[in-house]
Design an enzyme around this catalytic site. Structure first.
Site, short mmCIF file in Angstrom:
data_model
loop_
_atom_site.label_atom_id
_atom_site.label_comp_id
_atom_site.label_asym_id
_atom_site.label_seq_id
_atom_site.Cartn_x
_atom_site.Cartn_y
_atom_site.Cartn_z
N ASP A 1 0.74 -1.07 0.09
CA ASP A 1 0.29 0.04 -0.47
C ASP A 1 1.08 1.04 -0.05
O ASP A 1 1.78 1.63 -0.09
CB ASP A 1 -1.33 0.29 1.53
CG ASP A 1 -2.06 -1.59 1.52
OD1 ASP A 1 -2.20 -1.65 0.73
OD2 ASP A 1 -1.53 -1.36 2.51
N1 URA Z 1 -0.90 -5.92 3.90
C1 URA Z 1 -1.44 -4.82 3.93
O1 URA Z 1 -2.56 -4.30 4.67
N2 URA Z 1 -0.61 -3.79 3.39
C2 URA Z 1 0.60 -3.94 2.37
O2 URA Z 1 1.07 -3.05 2.47
C3 URA Z 1 0.73 -5.52 2.21
C4 URA Z 1 0.14 -6.10 3.02
#
Ligand code: URA
Length: 235
Positions: A105
């Site tokens: 993310d």
């Molecule tokens: N899980 C999440 O919530 N975000 C990420 O970026 C990777 C795994």
């Protein structure tokens, strides 16, 4: 066997016309011999030199990036800073395209592999591959010891998912800080696993992916890695 001009263009050294005119003036060598024909076929791409230097990752590129918070993993330029802004511009011109193996993310930092090798993406993102992804999360609220068993149970159900999460290993490091090791990669999985237990993740960092840690890289830094055996880019 690729033509020399095709090979160089596909590795991002310029478009076909640009590399062809440089080949014609003699800046490319093959096994030590100057080649001035753009159409020369190349059997062993590792034997080519361009402007006196070996080609960069001619068989396929694999790199480890320490992704900073605030960068998205998209190729689109409309979504603010992208991880591809952190990589050499030549990589953007490679074909097959250089892409991340899975995504993090925008608000997550940490270990991200980058490649132009499709078979490697497939291998490392396949749900069957059981690749370890190790995260450290800070949460709002207190981490209860029973979460260890809940996360390990293989029964934790996320909203709108047909099957529960695979067993995951939770280590509570501090009352609001934990390490979580997953072997799958569902959308926003870490944040959703904690949310399913009433905890909001306020910071998320991936310490390692498939055994590749980033302790030695500062944020935004990357390093090339050797390509694992049996994988090669298909140009
Ligand atoms: N899980 C999440 O919530 N975000 C990420 O970026 C990777 C795994």
């Amino acid at each position: 066997m690729p033509r020399l001009d095709q090979l160089l263009a596909s590795l991002g050294y310029g478009n076909r016309r640009q590399v062809a005119s440089l080949i014609e003036v003699g800046v490319a060598t093959l096994a030590g011999e100057v080649i001035t024909k753009p159409e020369q076929q190349v059997r062993d791409v590792t034997q080519v030199q361009w402007q006196g230097r070996a080609l960069e990752a001619p068989l396929g590129l694999l790199a480890l990036l320490h992704k900073p918070v605030g960068y998205s993993c998209t190729h689109s330029s409309n979504e603010g800073p992208s991880i591809y802004d952190l990589l050499p511009p030549q990589w953007r011109r490679r074909n097959p395209v250089v892409t991340s193996i899975g995504r993090l993310d925008k608000d997550t930092s940490g270990a991200l592999l980058i490649t132009d090798c499709g078979s490697l993406v497939q291998r490392l993102t396949s749900p069957r591959a059981q690749i370890d992804k190790v995260y450290v999360a800070e949460v709002e609220g207190n981490l209860r010891p029973e979460l260890i068993e809940i996360f390990a149970s293989g029964q934790l159900q996320l909203r709108n998912e047909p099957t529960p999460c695979l067993p995951a290993k939770l280590e509570i490091l501090q009352p609001q800080r934990a390490r979580l090791t997953l072997q799958e990669g569902r959308y926003h999985q870490v944040r959703r696993m904690f949310a399913a237990q009433g905890l909001r993740v306020t910071q998320l960092h991936r310490e390692s992916f498939a055994g590749h840690g980033i302790e030695h890289l500062s944020t935004g830094q990357w390093q090339l890695l050797p390509l694992p055996e049996g994988h090669q880019r298909i140009a």
